[in-house]
Write a protein that holds these residues in place. Structure first.
Motif: not given
Length: 207
Positions: A28-54
């Protein structure tokens, strides 16, 4: 139905695990540094969806089938590691391209940040094995269907993960906006790439 004390104990245990910097925090921190706050937020939601699938795979018994097959686990590890290497390559600046062009071309779009995070977490065999070991220890057979309890506790884990990852993303976003990190090629491109390559190497090491 799961009880309040059951949720409280599980939530406390999950918080202790998630508050410590790990692969998700680094991602999350690497994606935020690379793409900004919005990319970080979307990454967080994506990780949450991935966890839910697991979690869903564990609740439905699919994860147990995959975990029982060494070949399937090895395949998941290999695919996940290769995808992390691909993401690292996408972060790197291109030779002969100006900084402005690199930022426009390589900064991940919000939709890609979400998709990448879902794939990274959804294909993580370590998460599969973790949920298989962690969730059942908090399930009470007398409190109803075990699959429903596992699914409910998994949702608690996902919620805690959103909160903790969000805190790290906010810190990374603040550092990016208040300093020169947003325009620094090392911080914006090389650092995220190195983090992703490190995560890929860790996955390869466990093959």
């Amino acid at each position: 139905m799961i009880g309040f004390h059951q949720v409280l104990a599980f939530g406390f245990a999950a918080s202790l695990l998630l508050v410590t910097p790990g692969p998700s925090v680094l991602y999350v921190t690497s994606r935020t540094l690379n793409g900004g706050a919005l990319a970080g937020v979307r990454s967080i939601v994506g990780l949450a969806v991935g966890d839910f699938l697991q979690v869903l795979a564990v609740a439905l018994g699919i994860a147990a089938v995959v975990a029982a097959s060494p070949t399937a686990l090895q395949a998941l590890k290999l695919v996940g590691a290769c995808y992390l290497l691909y993401l690292a390559w996408k972060c790197l600046p291109r030779p002969g391209v100006t900084a402005a062009e690199t930022n426009a071309a390589e900064t991940p779009r919000p939709d890609k940040s979400f998709r990448d995070a879902v794939i990274v977490n959804g294909l993580n065999p370590k998460s599969t094995l973790f949920f298989l070991a962690f969730l059942p220890s908090f399930v009470e057979p007398t409190h109803g269907p075990t699959w429903l309890q596992a699914l409910s506790l998994g949702l608690v884990f996902v919620l805690v993960g959103i909160i903790t990852n969000g805190a790290w993303a906010l810190a990374a976003g603040a550092a990016r906006s208040r300093t020169s990190l947003g325009s620094n090629a090392i911080a914006q491109h090389w650092l995220p790439a190195i983090v992703l390559m490190g995560l890929a190497a860790l996955t390869f090491w466990q093959l």
